[in-house]
Design a protein around this motif. Structure first.
Motif, PDB file in Angstrom:
ATOM      1  N   VAL A 187       0.970  -1.226   0.124  1.00 25.66           N
ATOM      2  CA  VAL A 187      -0.045  -0.009  -0.109  1.00 25.66           C
ATOM      3  C   VAL A 187       0.989   1.274   0.100  1.00 25.66           C
ATOM      4  N   ALA A 188       1.869   1.354   0.759  1.00 26.27           N
ATOM      5  CA  ALA A 188       2.712   2.441   0.825  1.00 26.27           C
ATOM      6  C   ALA A 188       3.577   2.771  -0.469  1.00 26.27           C
ATOM      7  N   ILE A 189       3.841   1.639  -1.046  1.00 26.32           N
ATOM      8  CA  ILE A 189       4.254   1.881  -2.325  1.00 26.32           C
ATOM      9  C   ILE A 189       3.337   2.559  -3.458  1.00 26.32           C
ATOM     10  N   PHE A 190       2.360   2.095  -3.513  1.00 28.56           N
ATOM     11  CA  PHE A 190       1.177   2.518  -4.376  1.00 28.56           C
ATOM     12  C   PHE A 190       0.671   3.879  -3.776  1.00 28.56           C
ATOM     13  N   GLU A 191       0.554   4.124  -2.686  1.00 26.47           N
ATOM     14  CA  GLU A 191       0.259   5.514  -2.310  1.00 26.47           C
ATOM     15  C   GLU A 191       1.384   6.390  -2.833  1.00 26.47           C
ATOM     16  N   ARG A 192       2.658   6.335  -2.865  1.00 24.81           N
ATOM     17  CA  ARG A 192       3.615   7.085  -3.386  1.00 24.81           C
ATOM     18  C   ARG A 192       3.312   7.431  -5.051  1.00 24.81           C
TER      19      ARG A 192
END
Length: 301
Positions: A187-192
């Motif tokens: 999720v953190a990767i795709f939030e970026r």
């Protein structure tokens, strides 16, 4: 002289605002964790790793209030990082999970030993060191092929956890917490990436990109897995695993997806490895201590 003084005052005010925003975010995240834990722990165990659990939780006022705290905390964190530096903000944000565990013990009227408090503080400090010395994500580049592979892996792991692996994982809160942390790392990767798309193309055009919908799907799966973990174990056994595991998973994944090195190099590498080792030891101590305290608490009743 006057302009220098005014600039100095403005910088101090900005630093104060950053500290206050970071404190607000830490308190909000801590409150959200406690409220969501209480809501999930009070839900029927047969809903573990089932999407029905999320529907039940959405109707629970405590879960809704926790979600509101998450939104406020997220906004405060955004502006704190916007106006402050990572070394300023992260030490305060890391206190969120420590506050949550202490608050949950207080509300449940369960004792917490001095050793546990020290382990919590050490765990928080080690997390801060690890995050501060980790390399930043590489610019504004989006590596489409790698991102597709990471997104597909996240969806497969999430769906397998709540379907095929559900019978084997039911009741194993720590394993669920670690899987939830991996999903949150995705999720953190795709939030970026969604943030990059939003900045470059605007909100409406972002709706046309698959990255946003992968973020939504994996985010929902991560929410279900983490809330299921809350059903199975105490907050002190689950929350540190999720809080620590998420950035570690995100950094490891970004090494593949964003071509970001795992370590900065030099002494920073030693600091990262030492922080991870200390973190693991602190988590092991907390987990064993929590099991012992829970057993003593229940035996006393």
């Amino acid at each position: 002289m006057t302009s220098t003084y005014i600039l100095s005052v403005r910088l101090r005010i900005r630093d104060l605002v950053v500290v206050l925003l970071s404190l607000l975010a830490a308190v909000c995240f801590g409150m959200a964790a406690v409220l969501q834990f209480q809501a999930s722990a009070s839900s029927a165990r047969d809903l573990n790793l089932r999407f029905t659990l999320l529907w039940r939780l959405l109707a629970n006022p405590r879960f809704g209030l926790g979600a509101a705290f998450d939104v406020v905390g997220g906004a405060a964190q955004f502006f704190a990082l916007k106006y402050g530096s990572v070394p300023q903000v992260l030490p305060i944000l890391a206190s969120g999970f420590v506050l949550a565990i202490l608050l949950e013990h207080f509300l449940a009227r369960r004792p917490i030993g001095v050793g546990d408090v020290v382990a919590l503080l050490v765990s928080g400090a080690a997390l801060v060191v690890f995050l501060v010395v980790s390399p930043p994500a590489s610019g504004h580049a989006i590596y489409v092929s790698a991102s597709m592979a990471i997104g597909a892996l996240g969806i497969v792991v999430g769906l397998a956890t709540v379907t095929l692996l559900r019978p084997a994982l039911a009741g194993h809160g720590r394993i669920q917490a670690m899987l939830g942390a991996v999903l949150l790392g995705v999720v953190a990767i795709f939030e970026r990436e969604v943030g990059i798309l939003w900045t470059e193309e605007g909100a409406l055009r972002t709706l046309e990109h698959w990255e946003l919908w992968v973020l939504v799907v994996v985010g929902a799966l991560a929410l279900l897995v983490v809330q299921s973990a809350f059903q199975s174990q105490s907050l002190a056994q689950v929350l540190p695993l999720v809080t620590v595991g998420e950035p570690i998973a995100a950094i490891a994944i970004s090494t593949i997806a964003l071509e970001t090195p795992l370590f900065r190099g030099g002494t920073s590498t030693l600091e990262s490895v030492a922080a991870l080792a200390i973190e693991i030891l602190a988590l092991i101590y907390l987990a064993r201590s929590e099991v012992r305290v829970d057993a003593e608490f229940h035996d006393g009743h």
